[in-house]
Each structure stands twice: as structure tokens, then as C-alpha cells.
Scaffold this motif. Structure first.
Motif, PDB file in Angstrom:
ATOM      1  N   THR A 491       1.062  -1.112  -0.093  1.00  0.00           N
ATOM      2  CA  THR A 491      -0.237   0.134   0.042  1.00  0.00           C
ATOM      3  C   THR A 491       0.894   1.200   0.019  1.00  0.00           C
ATOM      4  O   THR A 491       1.745   1.325   1.051  1.00  0.00           O
ATOM      5  CB  THR A 491      -1.022   0.147   1.208  1.00  0.00           C
ATOM      6  N   LYS A 493       0.820   5.114   0.297  1.00  0.00           N
ATOM      7  CA  LYS A 493      -0.236   6.020   0.946  1.00  0.00           C
ATOM      8  C   LYS A 493      -0.154   7.265  -0.063  1.00  0.00           C
ATOM      9  O   LYS A 493      -1.210   8.123  -0.335  1.00  0.00           O
ATOM     10  CB  LYS A 493      -0.053   6.396   2.420  1.00  0.00           C
ATOM     11  N   ARG A 496      -2.672   7.828  -2.966  1.00  0.00           N
ATOM     12  CA  ARG A 496      -3.992   7.790  -2.798  1.00  0.00           C
ATOM     13  C   ARG A 496      -5.016   8.551  -3.683  1.00  0.00           C
ATOM     14  O   ARG A 496      -4.555   9.369  -4.177  1.00  0.00           O
ATOM     15  CB  ARG A 496      -4.341   8.150  -1.390  1.00  0.00           C
ATOM     16  N   SER A 497      -6.259   8.170  -4.168  1.00  0.00           N
ATOM     17  CA  SER A 497      -6.823   8.926  -5.012  1.00  0.00           C
ATOM     18  C   SER A 497      -7.157  10.236  -4.391  1.00  0.00           C
ATOM     19  O   SER A 497      -7.494  10.213  -2.870  1.00  0.00           O
ATOM     20  CB  SER A 497      -8.087   8.101  -5.373  1.00  0.00           C
ATOM     21  N   GLN A 522      -6.979   1.799  -6.329  1.00  0.00           N
ATOM     22  CA  GLN A 522      -6.654   2.998  -5.784  1.00  0.00           C
ATOM     23  C   GLN A 522      -7.700   3.607  -4.974  1.00  0.00           C
ATOM     24  O   GLN A 522      -9.047   3.481  -5.589  1.00  0.00           O
ATOM     25  CB  GLN A 522      -6.379   3.916  -6.993  1.00  0.00           C
ATOM     26  N   SER A 523      -7.543   3.714  -3.801  1.00  0.00           N
ATOM     27  CA  SER A 523      -8.749   4.266  -2.831  1.00  0.00           C
ATOM     28  C   SER A 523      -8.006   5.538  -2.220  1.00  0.00           C
ATOM     29  O   SER A 523      -6.876   6.079  -2.297  1.00  0.00           O
ATOM     30  CB  SER A 523      -8.698   3.069  -1.905  1.00  0.00           C
ATOM     31  N   GLU A 525      -7.294   5.659   0.882  1.00  0.00           N
ATOM     32  CA  GLU A 525      -6.176   5.242   1.658  1.00  0.00           C
ATOM     33  C   GLU A 525      -4.739   5.176   1.063  1.00  0.00           C
ATOM     34  O   GLU A 525      -3.605   5.194   1.690  1.00  0.00           O
ATOM     35  CB  GLU A 525      -6.498   4.034   2.472  1.00  0.00           C
ATOM     36  N   GLY A 526      -4.600   4.882  -0.178  1.00  0.00           N
ATOM     37  CA  GLY A 526      -3.516   4.650  -0.856  1.00  0.00           C
ATOM     38  C   GLY A 526      -3.812   3.756  -2.114  1.00  0.00           C
ATOM     39  O   GLY A 526      -4.833   3.425  -2.718  1.00  0.00           O
TER      40      GLY A 526
END
Length: 547
Positions: A491, A493, A496-497, A522-523, A525-526
Motif C-alpha cells: 500500500t 499512501k 491515494r486517490s 486506488q482508494s 487510503e492509498g
């Protein structure tokens, strides 16, 4: 002066340089300073711009090799052997005899370098991924490793190996397509060698002067007949204030705290020796092992050498391609050359290119490091390289060379492993620039500050798979994870999106060297990446290419 104005100035100067390349030497000097747009003052020198070849190279290898490697007993041997009671002093008594009878001049005579093969070593370093190679031209021991016009009695073409070592290294580097550099350390011989003027304070040799007190007349009938030891030891001057009297050796390194100030004759000779080196071997880089520049601030020798090298580069190549390394620089000095941090790293992305120099063992070869198998690992070197490059820096790595001119099998294995890693992952190293942020992870949270010339190496947390470093090139971002996560998932960070660093969503992620797309999501959070089931061959540093 702005960059565009500087380039116009340089272009206008080139025709004049071709017609009149030199100005007269200053009083007391025999070597001339190249003419051109640079003059020996900080206002002029601060117009310097680091050439692209250095910014793109990222990785160099250094042969910090000279007669102090002959005893195979570590760094600063030529000083420590005169320090009564030290490990080097005791080793010297056992191996060679007392320093009143067998001094460092005699160690030089013992050094033959009979197995030295510069072509084979530089070929190995080129295969390991080095883009430039640096060779020691002289150390604080004051012995020149080239055909030195201004140190004619004490150089490697006349004593010891009786070969032009810088000439051999230069030829090999250029044959294998590497930029060539030299390191110059001799400015400090004036005070560094003062211990050679001493004598034992106790024991059977108490009060008998060490050989640093000898002069040419003492050599009659000896192997060194006709040579003046003072041209090597440089000790016919009052000593610096002693540590016992409250002096600080670290401060004396900067020519403070009661350090004996070098004479004008000494400074002029250092200038002549170094100009001779630059003009005869045409190095792309000169590394000065000095605070700022040689003899600064008690002499302007260093600034004159910088102006000479820069002007000469323009005259010969039509543009400024020279690099000079100096240490502990203020902001204007920082613009005038490339900062070197010894055995340490910056903790931020530097606005200007810089370099860290380090070694896998002792600067001069030390058999004890070999016997204890305590060299830096390839993993440590690779992770250091990534960390430094993410911060706009280069890594100059010293691989200690034995007195006979070879490296040992442990060192060779480390170099070869570095080469295997770079062969796969070098795309994310060479020609890159820093991204918006250098990285993320636990190691950044408590980074040790530099002290003096650097020396924060090994004081940070060990890297883990959670530690990420970034570089960028041609629209892609390279994310290096300092390990393979146990569950095969990373992940990131910083990607992130909706984050501050990415203007577009990630379109593709691949493992450098494999070329196949990886599954990712991609979220907020990362960036979540699923790695292949099969680990990389050297999983302590993996490179992702992110488009």
C-alpha cells in the motif's frame, strides 16, 4: 547572473579562449590558471550549474587506494602509526619496526602493487552499474599517485609501484565508457602528519625522534639518498596547538583551534600539483576531501583551482562539464560546486544535486574487516543508493583495494550482487529526478541528522517493506519498496486517490524488469498493489513502474 545570461556569457568567451587559453601564473606558482568566465571568488563561482551527465549517472565507484593500503590495517595508517600506543602503532612495531627507524616513507618503498589490473577492475565496476569511476590521486600522506611534476621525489612513478596509477585508471575508465574522476586529499598533510615529528614518551625508544624529523642530508647511504623526507612529511614548521593544551582536532581540520597555518610555499605547491593533475589527466570530476575547498579559508588556492577547472572544461569541451565535490558548504558555496556528504545522507529532497560517499569497509583496506566478514552487504548498498537518488543525490561507493592491487572475494561478491540488482531495476535509477515527495514509511519518522561532514550513516531504523522511495522519469513514477511484504501486498499512501501528488488516476502498475501489469486498486487510503506470487531474485528492494 541568470542561467540564460550565463550561457550567453560562456558562448561569447569560447572564441577568446581558443586564441588565449591561459593567464599568467600568480607569484610563487609555476602552473597557469585557465582563462574564462569564472574567477576565483564566490560571486563568480556561484554561476556554476551541475552538468547533466552527473545528474543522470547516479552511481559511481571509487578506488581509495594508495600506499596506506600496503599494511592492510585500515584508514589513516600513515598518521596512526606515529601515535604511541595506538593499534596501528603496535601493528607497525610488529610488522616493520619502530617509526624512528622504519617510517611511512619506508612503507611506500615496500608497496609494489604487483597484481594491479585496472582494466579488469573497472570492467567489473562497469558491469555492476557504475557510470563514473574515481581514483585516489593523493591522500593526507602527501604521496602523489601520478607522474607529478611538483612532487617529483615522492610519487608512484618513482617509488613503490613505479607506475602511473592515475594514468592506468584513467585509460581503463575511458575504455569502458565511464566518466573519470580523481580525489585530492593532500591539503591536510601539513597538520595531519605532525605526529611524525614526535617521539615515544616511554619505553626503550623514549625521546628518539620519529623519521618525520629527517631531511635530505640524513639520507646519505640510505635507499632514499637524494630525496628530502620533508617534501613528503612537510614538518619543518611549528606544530599546531596540542589537544593537551585544549585544542580541538575536529576544529583544526577546518584550520581553526590553533591549527598551524600552511605557508604560502606549501599552498602554491599544492596548487601546482593539482593543476598538473587536472591538465595531464583531464578528469571530469575532482573530489576535494576538504571543508569547502583545499586550505579554505586560510588560502584562496581552492577557489583558484575551481575557476581553473571550470574554465578549462569550457575551453576544451565548449560547455561546462566539470564537477567539483566539496564538504560543509554554505548556500552560496552550495551553488558553486556539488556538495558531498561523507558516510551519510540528507533527510530531504535537495534543490541542488549532491553526492554521498561511503565505503563497504574501511577507506583504506583493512584485513580485519575481511577476517570478521563485516563488509556492508549488497542489500545495504542498494537501499542506500535508492534512498540517495530519491533525494536528488548520487552514491559514490568505495570498494577497498588491497596493497597488491586486487579486491578480495567477499568484495567481489558484493559488487557482483549490486550489478545483478541494477541490471533489473536500473531503469528507475538512471536519468531520473525526484518526485514530489521522496518517500514514506517508518524510517523517515526518526531520521538522524548529519553532523560535520555527514556521518549519520547506520543511525536510522532499518528499512522494511513499508518504506517506499520515489523517482520519476518520462512521465512515469518509480516506487521502490525496501522489501517484499509477507502477504505480497503493498500500500502506497502517497498515491491515494484525491491526494496532493497525483493529478490523474493510476492507469498501470508493473514490476520493473518483468513488464507485465499488476493488479492494483486506488482508494482514499492509498494505491494497493498485489505483487506476483514469485518473489524477485533480490527482494530487499523492488521497483514498481507506475503510469
Amino acid at each position: 547572473m541568470r542561467r540564460r545570461e550565463l550561457l550567453k556569457h560562456l558562448a561569447a568567451a569560447i572564441p577568446a579562449l581558443a586564441a588565449s587559453p591561459y593567464i599568467f601564473a600568480a607569484d610563487g606558482q609555476s602552473e597557469s590558471m585557465a582563462q574564462g568566465p569564472f574567477t576565483p571568488n564566490w560571486k563568480s563561482l556561484s554561476n556554476y550549474r551541475t552538468p547533466d551527465w552527473f545528474r543522470n549517472a547516479k552511481f559511481g565507484i571509487w578506488a581509495h587506494w594508495g600506499p596506506q593500503c600496503e599494511p592492510e590495517f585500515g584508514d589513516w595508517y600513515a598518521r596512526a602509526m606515529y601515535e604511541e600506543g595506538s593499534d596501528a602503532y603496535r601493528h607497525h612495531l610488529e610488522k616493520y619496526g619502530h617509526p624512528s627507524e622504519f617510517g611511512f616513507k619506508d612503507v611506500i618503498q615496500e608497496w609494489k602493487a604487483d597484481q594491479w589490473d585496472p582494466d579488469a577492475l573497472v570492467s567489473l565496476y562497469q558491469k555492476a552499474g557504475a557510470k563514473y569511476f574515481v581514483a585516489l590521486a593523493n591522500h593526507h600522506d602527501n604521496f602523489d599517485l601520478y607522474d607529478s611534476k611538483h612532487q617529483p621525489e615522492w610519487n608512484a612513478t618513482k617509488l613503490g609501484p613505479k607506475r602511473d596509477l592515475i594514468g592506468g585508471w584513467s585509460k581503463a575508465a575511458r575504455k569502458h565508457g565511464l566518466r573519470f574522476g580523481v580525489s585530492v586529499h593532500a591539503a591536510h598533510a601539513w597538520s595531519w602528519y605532525e605526529v611524525a615529528q614526535g617521539a615515544d614518551k616511554s619505553g626503550p625508544k623514549a625521546g628518539i625522534p620519529y623519521d618525520g624529523n629527517l631531511n635530505a642530508a640524513d639520507g646519505k647511504g640510505k635507499w632514499w639518498d637524494g630525496r628530502d623526507p620533508q617534501a613528503l612529511y612537510a614538518q619543518k614548521h611549528p606544530l599546531s596547538r596540542s589537544i593537551a593544551d585544549g585544542a580541538n582536532f575536529d576544529e583544526q581540520w577546518h584550520w581553526r583551534s590553533g591549527a598551524s597555518v600552511p605557508s604560502k610555499a606549501y599552498a602554491d605547491k599544492l596548487y601546482d600539483r593539482t593543476v598538473n593533475l587536472i591538465d595531464a589527466y583531464d578528469p571530469d570530476l575532482v573530489y576535494f576531501d576538504d571543508t569547502v575547498l583545499p586550505l579554505y579559508p586560510v588560502s584562496d588556492v581552492g577557489m583558484r583551482l575551481a575557476a581553473h577547472m571550470y574554465n578549462r572544461s569550457i575551453m576544451r569541451k565548449g560547455q561546462l562539464e566539470a564537477v567539483i565535490n566539496g564538504k560543509i558548504l554554505d548556500p552560496i558555496q552550495r551553488q558553486s560546486m556539488v556538495l558531498d556528504i561523507e558516510r551519510g545522507q540528507s533527510n530531504q529532497i535537495e534543490a541542488l544535486p549532491w553526492q554521498t560517499c561511503t565505503c563497504i569497509g574501511s577507506w583504506h583496506y583493512d584485513r580485519r574487516v575481511y577476517d570478521s566478514k563485516s563488509y556492508k552487504s549488497a542489500q545495504t548498498v542498494v537501499q542506500t543508493l535508492i534512498d540517495v537518488v530519491s533525494k536528488n543525490g548520487n552514491l559514490l561507493l568505495s570498494v577497498p583495494v588491497r596493497g597488491n592491487g586486487t579486491i578480495d572475494e567477499q568484495e567481489r561478491a558484493i559488487v557482483e550482487e549490486i550489478g545483478r540488482w541494477i541490471a533489473v531495476n536500473g531503469e528507475g535509477i538512471y536519468d531520473t529526478r525526484p518526485w514530489f515527495v521522496l518517500g514514506e514509511g517508518p524510517a523517515m519518522e526518526s531520521a538522524a541528522p548529519t553532523t560535520g561532514q555527514g556521518f549519520n550513516e547506520g543511525k536510522n531504523k532499518p528499512f522494511t517493506a513499508q518504506d517506499i522511495r520515489f523517482t520519476t522519469k518520462d512521465g512515469a513514477v518509480y516506487a521502490f519498496a525496501m522489501g517484499w511484504p509477507a502477504d505480497g501486498k503493498l500500500t502506497i499512501k502517497s498515491m491515494r486517490s484525491g491526494g496532493e501528488y497525483l493529478k490523474k488516476r493510476v492507469a498501470r502498475v508493473e514490476l520493473v524488469g518483468r513488464g507485465k501489469p499488476l493488479a492494483f486498486k486506488q482508494s482514499a487510503e492509498g494505491l494497493h498493489v498485489t505483487l506476483p506470487s514469485e518473489k524477485s531474485a533480490l527482494p530487499y528492494a523492488i521497483a514498481l513502474k507506475i503510469a
